[in-house]
Design an enzyme around this catalytic site. Sequence first.
Site, mmCIF file in Angstrom:
data_model
loop_
_atom_site.group_PDB
_atom_site.id
_atom_site.type_symbol
_atom_site.label_atom_id
_atom_site.label_comp_id
_atom_site.label_asym_id
_atom_site.label_seq_id
_atom_site.Cartn_x
_atom_site.Cartn_y
_atom_site.Cartn_z
ATOM 1 N N GLU A 5 -2.164 20.956 -4.147
ATOM 2 C CA GLU A 5 -3.137 19.991 -3.641
ATOM 3 C C GLU A 5 -2.781 18.595 -4.125
ATOM 4 O O GLU A 5 -2.348 18.411 -5.273
ATOM 5 C CB GLU A 5 -4.527 20.410 -4.134
ATOM 6 C CG GLU A 5 -5.623 19.385 -3.942
ATOM 7 C CD GLU A 5 -5.855 19.013 -2.483
ATOM 8 O OE1 GLU A 5 -6.020 19.921 -1.653
ATOM 9 O OE2 GLU A 5 -5.880 17.799 -2.177
ATOM 10 N N LEU A 6 -2.986 17.612 -3.242
ATOM 11 C CA LEU A 6 -2.635 16.231 -3.566
ATOM 12 C C LEU A 6 -3.712 15.533 -4.388
ATOM 13 O O LEU A 6 -3.420 14.695 -5.238
ATOM 14 C CB LEU A 6 -2.402 15.471 -2.255
ATOM 15 C CG LEU A 6 -1.823 14.081 -2.366
ATOM 16 C CD1 LEU A 6 -0.426 14.109 -2.972
ATOM 17 C CD2 LEU A 6 -1.763 13.426 -0.999
ATOM 18 N N LEU A 58 -4.951 25.743 5.329
ATOM 19 C CA LEU A 58 -6.337 26.004 5.700
ATOM 20 C C LEU A 58 -7.100 24.698 5.847
ATOM 21 O O LEU A 58 -7.275 23.956 4.889
ATOM 22 C CB LEU A 58 -7.000 26.884 4.631
ATOM 23 C CG LEU A 58 -6.201 28.160 4.315
ATOM 24 C CD1 LEU A 58 -6.815 28.919 3.146
ATOM 25 C CD2 LEU A 58 -6.103 29.053 5.531
ATOM 26 N N ASP A 61 -5.907 18.116 6.746
ATOM 27 C CA ASP A 61 -6.345 16.801 7.212
ATOM 28 C C ASP A 61 -5.814 16.558 8.627
ATOM 29 O O ASP A 61 -4.632 16.656 8.867
ATOM 30 C CB ASP A 61 -5.773 15.758 6.244
ATOM 31 C CG ASP A 61 -6.362 14.379 6.466
ATOM 32 O OD1 ASP A 61 -6.717 14.047 7.620
ATOM 33 O OD2 ASP A 61 -6.454 13.639 5.478
ATOM 34 N N THR A 136 -12.855 31.186 2.719
ATOM 35 C CA THR A 136 -12.841 29.922 1.986
ATOM 36 C C THR A 136 -14.150 29.181 2.194
ATOM 37 O O THR A 136 -14.858 29.406 3.170
ATOM 38 C CB THR A 136 -11.702 28.995 2.451
ATOM 39 O OG1 THR A 136 -11.924 28.650 3.824
ATOM 40 C CG2 THR A 136 -10.357 29.656 2.285
ATOM 41 N N GLU A 137 -14.459 28.284 1.294
ATOM 42 C CA GLU A 137 -15.705 27.540 1.396
ATOM 43 C C GLU A 137 -15.742 26.695 2.659
ATOM 44 O O GLU A 137 -16.764 26.570 3.318
ATOM 45 C CB GLU A 137 -15.892 26.657 0.164
ATOM 46 C CG GLU A 137 -16.071 27.500 -1.063
ATOM 47 C CD GLU A 137 -16.555 26.712 -2.268
ATOM 48 O OE1 GLU A 137 -16.843 27.350 -3.280
ATOM 49 O OE2 GLU A 137 -16.630 25.470 -2.165
ATOM 50 N N GLU A 138 -14.603 26.116 2.999
ATOM 51 C CA GLU A 138 -14.538 25.283 4.196
ATOM 52 C C GLU A 138 -14.810 26.138 5.421
ATOM 53 O O GLU A 138 -15.547 25.748 6.327
ATOM 54 C CB GLU A 138 -13.149 24.642 4.277
ATOM 55 C CG GLU A 138 -12.993 23.606 5.357
ATOM 56 C CD GLU A 138 -13.813 22.348 5.123
ATOM 57 O OE1 GLU A 138 -14.057 22.006 3.955
ATOM 58 O OE2 GLU A 138 -14.221 21.732 6.119
#
Lengths: 161, 431
Positions: A5-6, A58, A61, A136-138
């Site tokens: 992750e960035l 997943l 952006d 996943t939460e998203e």
Amino acid sequence: MIGMELRDKVTEYVKERILALRVSNPGQYQNVSVVRTNLMKYIPNYFEKAQLSKMFFLFPDPHFKEKNHRRRVISPFLLDEYAYVIKPGGIIYTITDVEELGEWMKSCLENHPMFESLTEEELEADPVVKLLSCATEEGQKVSRNGGQTFKAVFRRVVLKD
Amino acid sequence: MEDDEPMNTTEDNNREALETEVAPALISVHPAHHSVAVAVGCELRVFDLRESGPVTLGAKSKEVFHHKESIRAIRYGAKGKIFLSAGDDKVVKIWATDSWRCLCSVATEKKVSAVAISDNGQFVCYADKFGTVWVVELDEAIENQASVQKKGSPLLSHYCSIVTSLEFSPDGQFIITADRDFKIRVTVFPKKPLNGAHEIQSYCLGHTEFVSCLAFVYSQDCPQGYLVSGSGDATVRLWDFASGLLLHTCDVGSQVGNKEANGTENNHFVVTDLCTTSDGSSVFVAVQSLPGIFLLSSDFSAKTLTVIRVVSIIEEDFIPTSLGTSLTSDFLWMVMGVSSVARVRVITGLTKHTSEESGDNHYNVLEDNQVPCGEQLLEHLQGSLSIDKDVFSAAAEAVKTSMRNLLIKKQYSSERRELRKRGRNDKKGKR
């Protein structure tokens, strides 16, 4: 399994969640971790050739603006690099709730000579595919809001001359 | 290296932007030593060594063929039949070296940082500052056509990273690209490159700063050869590029400290250019802040690179920005310069060295009147015979700063980073 992750804050959040899971489930979740990095620049620094068996993208952006399309995490050029780190037979899973991005990712994968689509039967048989939208939460947020999701699941194949 | 300077003003930003516009002078030599080309700013100057006279580019045509902005990459290719020039004006020009007619212009989307030609002259590749490498196909009949406009197809890309160097492997099987994020990528050059080069063979990872230049050493016994790379980390490395394995690291930065150098900070010994001899035995290295060059010896069986000697040119503080040599002769051509000022020097006898370090100095830094075609050549390539010393030092400094600004990622303190984030205009809406 490693998350890349960035964003600092998101990485911290994921790290906290993993640590919490390890505490509440002693001995488990030892094979999961997260690292803060720019995967799109440094993937060959983390993985050797043909090292990975699966990659998950997943709800990435969408980068709506035309000039930012080259920053999308799935692009014709980045697929060269993902093909390098995934072993032949390995699988890329993508999911998004943005239709335009879903179309984009699917078309990039279809046009890339080192990836081929999984058949309907194969998708049915793969237990991971069902988890993409709800694990996943998203994904859970999207289904709560009644949104649609768009999946593209492709296998890494050897380049034919 | 974090700074706590005051926040960047618009003036500072403009000054930095101007500094990165400064382009170092480049030199390239015809493989059979027929001619020498120097690029200074937006001017391309070529001298014909066989006819002993300057070349007027595109002389027979009425069209204007000159670059309008700084040239960033030049090279001879296809066994000397073709010459490429490209740079900030977003055009790649393809020249025929017998008539010096501009055969073809390729309009590019972004400024070009590197160029290369396949050995058979069929494909021209160029890299831009966004990290994408493009390819153009030249057909056989191109020399007979009137000047053509072509468009490139995307070949591969280094995500958001400036590609600093582009080279084909000696057997033409691979294309090697180096970027400012310390990476070198080796990709299979396919039979149909217009469809893209998707199969990555390996990565050569190991440099700790931007990679600035690439070259190959190969010989009759080792035809596939090894890759040599130079970097901002002050090392020259030897790689088995097909596997990505690092064979040897030669730390030239630490060597500079022992010789007559005037750099005090350790990040100034950036390797700026590399050049190899056709028998693969020697590598010439130009290093920022070193007036002269390093001569390295490459050993195929031991798979090492060793510093044999430093050839200093102190009497006029000559720090080369670009090196060139032909396949046949033993002249090493060097140029130093920026914008409109250039100085050319030549060294001979380097390939006749023996491997003992204490051996006689076989090399010879040529005086102006000893250079092939003498002062006439120097006058044409340099623009004039004598260059002002102060203009020179200012030029050297400008090149150093522009390279640093372009290729080294800036480190901001966390306060400045937050301020910069606030100024962004591409924020996503709340999720």
